[in-house]
Design a protein around this motif. Structure first.
Motif, PDB file in Angstrom:
ATOM      1  N   MET A  82      -8.923  38.499 -18.762  1.00 30.07           N
ATOM      2  CA  MET A  82      -8.809  38.047 -20.147  1.00 30.07           C
ATOM      3  C   MET A  82      -7.384  37.539 -20.354  1.00 30.07           C
ATOM      4  SD  MET A  82      -9.378  40.054 -23.796  1.00 30.07           S
ATOM      5  CE  MET A  82      -7.951  41.141 -23.591  1.00 30.07           C
ATOM      6  N   LEU A  84      -4.284  36.047 -22.256  1.00 29.81           N
ATOM      7  CA  LEU A  84      -3.761  36.093 -23.617  1.00 29.81           C
ATOM      8  C   LEU A  84      -2.691  35.021 -23.792  1.00 29.81           C
ATOM      9  CD1 LEU A  84      -3.376  39.977 -23.935  1.00 29.81           C
ATOM     10  CD2 LEU A  84      -5.187  38.571 -24.940  1.00 29.81           C
ATOM     11  N   ARG A  92      -1.454  39.716 -33.803  1.00 28.72           N
ATOM     12  CA  ARG A  92      -2.780  39.228 -33.396  1.00 28.72           C
ATOM     13  C   ARG A  92      -3.128  39.737 -31.995  1.00 28.72           C
ATOM     14  NH1 ARG A  92      -6.190  35.128 -35.102  1.00 28.72           N
ATOM     15  NH2 ARG A  92      -7.338  33.965 -33.512  1.00 28.72           N
ATOM     16  N   ILE A  96      -6.402  42.031 -30.787  1.00 35.32           N
ATOM     17  CA  ILE A  96      -7.273  41.739 -29.643  1.00 35.32           C
ATOM     18  C   ILE A  96      -7.360  42.953 -28.721  1.00 35.32           C
ATOM     19  CG2 ILE A  96      -7.513  40.342 -27.545  1.00 35.32           C
ATOM     20  CD1 ILE A  96      -6.231  38.020 -29.124  1.00 35.32           C
ATOM     21  N   ILE A 100     -10.751  44.979 -27.607  1.00 42.78           N
ATOM     22  CA  ILE A 100     -11.252  44.855 -26.241  1.00 42.78           C
ATOM     23  C   ILE A 100     -10.960  46.098 -25.404  1.00 42.78           C
ATOM     24  CG2 ILE A 100     -11.193  43.438 -24.131  1.00 42.78           C
ATOM     25  CD1 ILE A 100     -12.421  42.039 -26.572  1.00 42.78           C
ATOM     26  N   ASN A 159     -11.051  34.786 -26.050  1.00 39.97           N
ATOM     27  CA  ASN A 159     -11.002  35.152 -27.462  1.00 39.97           C
ATOM     28  C   ASN A 159     -11.065  33.928 -28.353  1.00 39.97           C
ATOM     29  OD1 ASN A 159     -10.489  38.190 -27.468  1.00 39.97           O
ATOM     30  ND2 ASN A 159      -8.944  37.471 -26.017  1.00 39.97           N
ATOM     31  N   THR A 160     -11.860  34.057 -29.398  1.00 39.12           N
ATOM     32  CA  THR A 160     -12.019  32.966 -30.344  1.00 39.12           C
ATOM     33  C   THR A 160     -11.852  33.498 -31.757  1.00 39.12           C
ATOM     34  OG1 THR A 160     -13.471  31.135 -31.008  1.00 39.12           O
ATOM     35  CG2 THR A 160     -14.532  33.241 -30.546  1.00 39.12           C
ATOM     36  N   SER A 161     -11.577  32.618 -32.683  1.00 39.19           N
ATOM     37  CA  SER A 161     -11.260  33.013 -34.050  1.00 39.19           C
ATOM     38  C   SER A 161     -12.395  33.801 -34.690  1.00 39.19           C
ATOM     39  CB  SER A 161     -10.970  31.759 -34.877  1.00 39.19           C
ATOM     40  OG  SER A 161     -10.652  32.074 -36.207  1.00 39.19           O
ATOM     41  N   PRO A 167      -9.909  38.344 -33.698  1.00 43.59           N
ATOM     42  CA  PRO A 167     -10.640  37.431 -32.818  1.00 43.59           C
ATOM     43  C   PRO A 167     -11.825  38.110 -32.140  1.00 43.59           C
ATOM     44  CG  PRO A 167      -8.282  37.211 -32.497  1.00 43.59           C
ATOM     45  CD  PRO A 167      -8.481  38.420 -33.361  1.00 43.59           C
ATOM     46  N   LYS A 168     -12.823  37.304 -31.804  1.00 42.91           N
ATOM     47  CA  LYS A 168     -13.995  37.798 -31.072  1.00 42.91           C
ATOM     48  C   LYS A 168     -13.813  37.485 -29.594  1.00 42.91           C
ATOM     49  CE  LYS A 168     -16.460  35.233 -33.741  1.00 42.91           C
ATOM     50  NZ  LYS A 168     -17.510  34.480 -34.453  1.00 42.91           N
ATOM     51  N   GLY A 169     -14.136  38.455 -28.735  1.00 40.80           N
ATOM     52  CA  GLY A 169     -14.014  38.267 -27.297  1.00 40.80           C
ATOM     53  C   GLY A 169     -15.332  37.826 -26.688  1.00 40.80           C
ATOM     54  N   TYR A 366     -20.346  39.109 -27.666  1.00 40.15           N
ATOM     55  CA  TYR A 366     -18.965  39.416 -28.020  1.00 40.15           C
ATOM     56  C   TYR A 366     -18.640  40.844 -27.591  1.00 40.15           C
ATOM     57  CZ  TYR A 366     -19.759  35.363 -31.033  1.00 40.15           C
ATOM     58  OH  TYR A 366     -20.080  34.123 -31.505  1.00 40.15           O
TER      59      TYR A 366
END
Length: 510
Positions: A82, A84, A92, A96, A100, A159-161, A167-169, A366
């Motif tokens: 993942m 970053l 932020r 995350i 996660i 990760n997305t907004s 954020p959603k993984g 997610y």
């Protein structure tokens, strides 16, 4: 039998062990050395987490050879990487990590201080303190572990907004990346001799695809330094110097290059494949590229992160007028794309509806977020006979008379800006609820000017520069509104809610 991406890499190492895998400025690394260092790092990882597999391991590094070694080392350890964004505000990043819960974070001297403030030190690996030349690994132990990894196991988390500020993984597996890679090779006739101009950040799915191409074919990746983003001509000079033959970019930089007429100043005779995705490429600037590179093949791709890489493509093989949108084309192999109307029935020709996708390209969901997963990945309403999951993209599209899919826009507050997928409601949540800068506000995207505009209620105007400074402590730069507009009162609908559609009509007035 191919069960995971490392089967690709192992075959490539046997075929071209001494070929350059990555060019990073003045530094290079061969496929054999890349694999050796990644295997040694996987041993370090294994020691730290006692043989755990199929879990996320974070990477907090800038884009260099070391970050590629880290990602492949994580795969060798049987886990999912993942990446970053090192430029993202630490608050932020903390959000995350809390969601996660990665087993480890790999970083270096540059960022260790920032991470130890928010994460247990025992779960952080500083690669600058590891001398890989002194690390031994057991190939048999690596093989035993990898034999347990199958194609539907996670490869990476991107990760997305998210609308709540967290954020959603998105979990993507080996199989979906292998499917897309094989489709790409056969569709575009990509060869083993391609040199890839890698511009996308580590957190983009395009980067992960470039990694797949490198492992599968033995292609060489040329890392385009991030600092060159402000100097497009230097990017082109780097492509020219390294004889880059393939690029897969977000159109933003390509638009800048067209507007500055840089392709007339720097020739790119080796560039034969030009792919683009992530946002709409204005046709006038696209036509500039096409006229400048007459021997190149251009492909427009479309797909949200929940579909591995992309799910549709359009090979630009006909003339498009400057005011004609570039189609997003037809479905990629082993993927079905269809458009549903408000009654969940298939749309007819030129009828707008929501674009939906099914197939092995779909993400696994997610990470640690079953509620959001259940909302986005749903039963196919066209199939009542057996379980079949589809992803509803939230994008509005239509199929024209040529059977080409045309992207029309979003049905909600989700946008694509500078290649990043952004929830406008997340921007609102941070400004209003987290930072409490204003009591009411609404973010709107100006698709013509490609700018985020934030409308807010206030009797007193607030300095845009002070707003940006405070917001920049929480949100990454690409999510900070470009324009702040003060209104005495925001428009409301009959339910008393802010009328987002009325604000969209005002967007061109500011």
């Amino acid at each position: 039998m191919i069960t995971n991406l490392l089967n690709y890499l192992n075959d490539t190492i046997k075929r071209v062990p001494n070929k350059v895998a990555v060019i990073d400025g003045d530094s290079t690394i061969s496929f054999n050395d890349l694999a050796e260092k990644a295997k040694k790092l996987s041993t370090v990882i294994d020691t730290k987490i006692s043989g755990i597999i199929r879990k996320p391991i974070a990477v907090f590094l800038d884009k260099h050879i070391e970050s590629i070694i880290s990602d492949i080392g994580i795969i060798y350890s049987g886990n999912a990487y993942m990446n970053l964004d090192t430029k993202t505000p630490i608050r932020r990043i903390c959000n995350i990590l809390e969601l996660i819960q990665p087993e480890l974070i790999i970083t270096n001297d540059k960022y260790i201080g920032k991470l130890t403030e928010i994460w247990p030190e025992k779960k952080i690996v500083n690669i600058d303190l590891i001398d890989l030349s002194t690390v031994n690994y057991s190939q048999s132990k690596i093989d035993i572990k990898l034999n347990k990894i199958i194609d539907t196991d996670p490869l990476c988390i991107i990760n997305t907004s998210g609308s709540t500020g967290v954020p959603k993984g998105v979990v993507l597996n080996h199989r979906s990346f292998m499917d897309f890679t094989e489709w790409a090779i056969s569709t575009a006739e990509i060869s083993q001799n391609e040199i890839i101009g890698s511009l996308s950040p580590l957190v983009f799915d395009i980067y992960s695809f470039e990694l797949c191409m490198m492992m599968r074919l033995g292609n060489t990746i040329v890392i385009v330094p991030e600092e060159l983003s402000a100097f497009p001509v230097r990017i082109l000079q780097l492509l020219q110097k390294e004889n880059v033959s393939y690029i897969f970019w977000v159109p933003t930089i390509m638009v800048n290059i067209a507007n500055m007429d840089l392709l007339s100043k720097v020739s790119l005779p080796c560039l034969k494949s030009v792919w683009f995705a992530g946002e709409v490429f204005p046709t006038m600037q696209f036509n500039y590229w096409r006229k400048a590179l007459v021997n190149a093949q251009f492909i427009n791709l479309y797909g949200p992160i929940e579909i591995t890489l992309d799910c549709t493509y359009y090979i630009a093989d006909r003339t498009l007028s400057d005011n004609e949108p570039i189609p997003i084309g037809i479905a990629c192999n082993n993927t079905d794309v269809f458009i549903l109307n408000a009654e969940d029935k298939l749309c007819g020709t030129n009828e707008e509806g929501e674009l939906c996708v099914r197939g092995t390209s779909l993400a696994m969901g997610y990470y640690n977020n079953p509620e959001k997963t259940a909302l986005a990945f749903v039963q196919n309403p066209l199939n009542k006979s057996y379980p079949e999951i589809i992803y509803r993209t939230g994008d509005i599209a239509l199929i024209n008379e040529k059977d080409e899919i045309i992207f029309k826009g979003r049905k909600d507050s989700l946008i694509k800006h500078s290649g990043y997928r952004i929830e406008l409601t997340e921007i609102e949540h941070v400004i209003i609820n987290t930072l409490k800068l204003v009591k009411n506000g609404c973010a709107v995207y100006d698709y013509n000017e490609k700018r985020i505009k934030f409308y807010y209620e206030s009797e007193v105007a607030i300095s845009a520069s002070s707003m940006r400074k405070v917001i920049g402590e929480v949100l990454p730069k690409y999510m900070i509104p470009n324009i702040f507009i003060q209104l005495k009162e925001l428009p409301r609908n009959t339910n008393g809610k802010i009328d987002r559609f009325s604000l969209k009509e005002l967007v061109n007035e500011y």
